[in-house]
Design a protein around this motif. Structure first.
Motif, PDB file in Angstrom:
ATOM      1  N   GLY A 110       0.800  -1.211   0.000  1.00  0.00           N
ATOM      2  CA  GLY A 110       0.000   0.000   0.000  1.00  0.00           C
ATOM      3  C   GLY A 110       0.833   1.261   0.000  1.00  0.00           C
ATOM      4  O   GLY A 110       2.023   1.247  -0.281  1.00  0.00           O
ATOM      5  N   ARG A 111       0.195   2.349   0.342  1.00  0.00           N
ATOM      6  CA  ARG A 111       0.801   3.666   0.279  1.00  0.00           C
ATOM      7  C   ARG A 111       1.792   3.880   1.430  1.00  0.00           C
ATOM      8  O   ARG A 111       2.051   2.977   2.208  1.00  0.00           O
ATOM      9  CB  ARG A 111      -0.306   4.716   0.312  1.00  0.00           C
ATOM     10  N   GLN A 112       2.338   5.076   1.510  1.00  0.00           N
ATOM     11  CA  GLN A 112       3.322   5.425   2.535  1.00  0.00           C
ATOM     12  C   GLN A 112       2.836   5.063   3.945  1.00  0.00           C
ATOM     13  O   GLN A 112       3.606   4.618   4.776  1.00  0.00           O
ATOM     14  CB  GLN A 112       3.613   6.931   2.454  1.00  0.00           C
ATOM     15  N   LEU A 113       1.540   5.222   4.194  1.00  0.00           N
ATOM     16  CA  LEU A 113       0.989   4.911   5.511  1.00  0.00           C
ATOM     17  C   LEU A 113       1.071   3.424   5.825  1.00  0.00           C
ATOM     18  O   LEU A 113       0.976   3.019   6.975  1.00  0.00           O
ATOM     19  CB  LEU A 113      -0.467   5.387   5.604  1.00  0.00           C
ATOM     20  N   GLY A 114       1.251   2.591   4.794  1.00  0.00           N
ATOM     21  CA  GLY A 114       1.381   1.154   4.985  1.00  0.00           C
ATOM     22  C   GLY A 114       2.805   0.724   5.291  1.00  0.00           C
ATOM     23  O   GLY A 114       3.101  -0.465   5.303  1.00  0.00           O
ATOM     24  N   SER A 115       3.689   1.679   5.546  1.00  0.00           N
ATOM     25  CA  SER A 115       5.077   1.359   5.866  1.00  0.00           C
ATOM     26  C   SER A 115       5.157   0.726   7.249  1.00  0.00           C
ATOM     27  O   SER A 115       4.359   1.030   8.132  1.00  0.00           O
ATOM     28  CB  SER A 115       5.929   2.632   5.814  1.00  0.00           C
ATOM     29  N   PHE A 116       6.138  -0.166   7.432  1.00  0.00           N
ATOM     30  CA  PHE A 116       6.282  -0.861   8.717  1.00  0.00           C
ATOM     31  C   PHE A 116       7.700  -1.396   8.871  1.00  0.00           C
ATOM     32  O   PHE A 116       8.475  -1.422   7.917  1.00  0.00           O
ATOM     33  CB  PHE A 116       5.257  -1.996   8.836  1.00  0.00           C
ATOM     34  N   THR A 117       8.013  -1.805  10.097  1.00  0.00           N
ATOM     35  CA  THR A 117       9.320  -2.378  10.416  1.00  0.00           C
ATOM     36  C   THR A 117       9.111  -3.694  11.150  1.00  0.00           C
ATOM     37  O   THR A 117       8.230  -3.800  12.007  1.00  0.00           O
ATOM     38  CB  THR A 117      10.127  -1.416  11.327  1.00  0.00           C
ATOM     39  N   VAL A 118       9.910  -4.700  10.790  1.00  0.00           N
ATOM     40  CA  VAL A 118       9.905  -5.994  11.480  1.00  0.00           C
ATOM     41  C   VAL A 118      11.354  -6.441  11.653  1.00  0.00           C
ATOM     42  O   VAL A 118      12.270  -5.849  11.082  1.00  0.00           O
ATOM     43  CB  VAL A 118       9.137  -7.089  10.686  1.00  0.00           C
ATOM     44  N   GLU A 119      11.533  -7.491  12.456  1.00  0.00           N
ATOM     45  CA  GLU A 119      12.835  -8.164  12.537  1.00  0.00           C
ATOM     46  C   GLU A 119      12.632  -9.573  12.051  1.00  0.00           C
ATOM     47  O   GLU A 119      11.756 -10.281  12.553  1.00  0.00           O
ATOM     48  CB  GLU A 119      13.362  -8.158  13.981  1.00  0.00           C
ATOM     49  N   GLU A 120      13.397  -9.968  11.038  1.00  0.00           N
ATOM     50  CA  GLU A 120      13.270 -11.300  10.462  1.00  0.00           C
ATOM     51  C   GLU A 120      14.648 -11.847  10.128  1.00  0.00           C
ATOM     52  O   GLU A 120      15.625 -11.102  10.030  1.00  0.00           O
ATOM     53  CB  GLU A 120      12.413 -11.273   9.181  1.00  0.00           C
ATOM     54  N   ILE A 128      17.707  -9.501  11.255  1.00  0.00           N
ATOM     55  CA  ILE A 128      17.996  -8.070  11.091  1.00  0.00           C
ATOM     56  C   ILE A 128      16.692  -7.269  11.055  1.00  0.00           C
ATOM     57  O   ILE A 128      15.637  -7.808  10.743  1.00  0.00           O
ATOM     58  CB  ILE A 128      18.805  -7.791   9.804  1.00  0.00           C
ATOM     59  N   PRO A 129      16.780  -5.959  11.336  1.00  0.00           N
ATOM     60  CA  PRO A 129      15.595  -5.115  11.181  1.00  0.00           C
ATOM     61  C   PRO A 129      15.324  -4.884   9.694  1.00  0.00           C
ATOM     62  O   PRO A 129      16.253  -4.714   8.901  1.00  0.00           O
ATOM     63  CB  PRO A 129      15.994  -3.810  11.876  1.00  0.00           C
ATOM     64  N   MET A 130      14.047  -4.913   9.331  1.00  0.00           N
ATOM     65  CA  MET A 130      13.637  -4.673   7.945  1.00  0.00           C
ATOM     66  C   MET A 130      12.627  -3.538   7.930  1.00  0.00           C
ATOM     67  O   MET A 130      11.596  -3.625   8.591  1.00  0.00           O
ATOM     68  CB  MET A 130      12.987  -5.925   7.355  1.00  0.00           C
ATOM     69  N   ARG A 134       6.456   1.777   1.185  1.00  0.00           N
ATOM     70  CA  ARG A 134       5.799   1.599  -0.121  1.00  0.00           C
ATOM     71  C   ARG A 134       6.441   0.437  -0.872  1.00  0.00           C
ATOM     72  O   ARG A 134       6.774   0.532  -2.049  1.00  0.00           O
ATOM     73  CB  ARG A 134       5.876   2.882  -0.958  1.00  0.00           C
ATOM     74  N   ALA A 135       6.628  -0.644  -0.162  1.00  0.00           N
ATOM     75  CA  ALA A 135       7.483  -1.735  -0.636  1.00  0.00           C
ATOM     76  C   ALA A 135       6.779  -2.716  -1.570  1.00  0.00           C
ATOM     77  O   ALA A 135       5.586  -2.958  -1.450  1.00  0.00           O
ATOM     78  CB  ALA A 135       8.033  -2.507   0.566  1.00  0.00           C
ATOM     79  N   PRO A 136       7.575  -3.322  -2.451  1.00  0.00           N
ATOM     80  CA  PRO A 136       7.087  -4.440  -3.248  1.00  0.00           C
ATOM     81  C   PRO A 136       7.263  -5.730  -2.457  1.00  0.00           C
ATOM     82  O   PRO A 136       7.886  -5.716  -1.384  1.00  0.00           O
ATOM     83  CB  PRO A 136       8.039  -4.440  -4.447  1.00  0.00           C
ATOM     84  N   TYR A 137       6.719  -6.821  -2.948  1.00  0.00           N
ATOM     85  CA  TYR A 137       7.174  -8.134  -2.504  1.00  0.00           C
ATOM     86  C   TYR A 137       7.227  -9.043  -3.708  1.00  0.00           C
ATOM     87  O   TYR A 137       6.783  -8.681  -4.803  1.00  0.00           O
ATOM     88  CB  TYR A 137       6.361  -8.709  -1.340  1.00  0.00           C
ATOM     89  N   ILE A 138       7.820 -10.199  -3.508  1.00  0.00           N
ATOM     90  CA  ILE A 138       8.041 -11.144  -4.598  1.00  0.00           C
ATOM     91  C   ILE A 138       6.921 -12.164  -4.571  1.00  0.00           C
ATOM     92  O   ILE A 138       6.760 -12.886  -3.581  1.00  0.00           O
ATOM     93  CB  ILE A 138       9.433 -11.803  -4.453  1.00  0.00           C
ATOM     94  N   ILE A 148      15.758 -15.928   0.302  1.00  0.00           N
ATOM     95  CA  ILE A 148      16.607 -15.709   1.472  1.00  0.00           C
ATOM     96  C   ILE A 148      15.883 -14.987   2.602  1.00  0.00           C
ATOM     97  O   ILE A 148      16.392 -14.938   3.722  1.00  0.00           O
ATOM     98  CB  ILE A 148      17.922 -14.969   1.113  1.00  0.00           C
ATOM     99  N   ALA A 149      14.698 -14.424   2.319  1.00  0.00           N
ATOM    100  CA  ALA A 149      13.963 -13.725   3.374  1.00  0.00           C
ATOM    101  C   ALA A 149      12.471 -13.695   3.062  1.00  0.00           C
ATOM    102  O   ALA A 149      12.064 -13.593   1.903  1.00  0.00           O
ATOM    103  CB  ALA A 149      14.472 -12.289   3.530  1.00  0.00           C
ATOM    104  N   ALA A 150      11.678 -13.782   4.142  1.00  0.00           N
ATOM    105  CA  ALA A 150      10.219 -13.693   4.026  1.00  0.00           C
ATOM    106  C   ALA A 150       9.671 -13.081   5.306  1.00  0.00           C
ATOM    107  O   ALA A 150      10.298 -13.159   6.369  1.00  0.00           O
ATOM    108  CB  ALA A 150       9.610 -15.078   3.799  1.00  0.00           C
ATOM    109  N   THR A 151       8.510 -12.459   5.178  1.00  0.00           N
ATOM    110  CA  THR A 151       7.802 -11.961   6.347  1.00  0.00           C
ATOM    111  C   THR A 151       6.307 -11.974   6.045  1.00  0.00           C
ATOM    112  O   THR A 151       5.901 -11.705   4.916  1.00  0.00           O
ATOM    113  CB  THR A 151       8.269 -10.542   6.769  1.00  0.00           C
TER     114      THR A 151
END
Length: 191
Positions: A110-120, A128-130, A134-138, A148-151
């Motif tokens: 989603g938009r900028q408001l959908g930004s977030f941080t996790v540790e995975e 590490i912190p992620m 406004r991110a894509p995913y695969i 190599i990484a999922a959340t």
């Protein structure tokens, strides 16, 4: 070892800061003449992938960089950089280099408001912190692309040969582990 950072738009300065912290020599690619310099790896930063793709072509950087990536140049794409590397986009007709065998969804969270941080966990790196902005995913990784990484059930990092593509922004966390991983990959490729 010298790493080039695409610096036509986006968060290139933050990647340069990470390389500084690791003591790695680097320079910016802004125009065609910059490609005359020797470099052993390339970082494609986060930012606006459509703008970056347009500028790569307008500045006559696209063909030469694509050829080098296809030839095995180690490349690290974060967020927009992942989109530029993706072989296919599920929700856009535009394609960047198309060298990474994955299907990517732009602005998947989603938009900028959908930004977030996790540790995975990132395979080969550790936990590490992620930061997702406004991110894509695969959506799909094809043969040769190691996840190599999922959340949250979504793939957010892959490696295929000398290409690493991630959905998140390690350059804004203060944690250099992802950059160290890429630097080691570059070191292995030139040894």
């Amino acid at each position: 070892m010298k790493i080039a950072v695409l610096a036509v738009q986006g968060a290139f300065a933050e990647h340069e800061q990470m390389l500084e912290e690791l003591g790695v020599e680097h320079f910016e690619i802004r125009r065609k003449e910059d490609l005359d310099r020797n470099f052993d790896g390339l970082i494609l930063p986060g930012g606006e992938s459509t703008v970056q793709g347009k500028l790569l072509k307008e500045l006559d950087l696209y063909e030469e960089l694509k050829k080098r990536i296809e030839g095995g140049l180690p490349v690290f794409g974060t967020c927009a950089g992942l989109i530029l590397l993706a072989g296919e986009l599920s929700n856009d007709t535009g394609v960047g280099f198309g060298t990474l065998p994955v299907v990517v969804r732009r602005n998947a969270y989603g938009r900028q408001l959908g930004s977030f941080t996790v540790e995975e966990e990132v395979r080969g790196v550790g936990k590490i912190p992620m930061v997702f902005i406004r991110a894509p995913y695969i959506e799909e990784a094809f043969e040769g692309a190691e996840v190599i990484a999922a959340t949250g059930g979504n793939i957010v990092g892959v490696r295929c040969g000398n290409q690493v593509g991630i959905s998140f922004h390690p350059e804004v966390t203060g944690n250099t582990d992802m950059h160290r991983y890429f630097v080691e990959m570059v070191r292995e490729s030139i040894s």
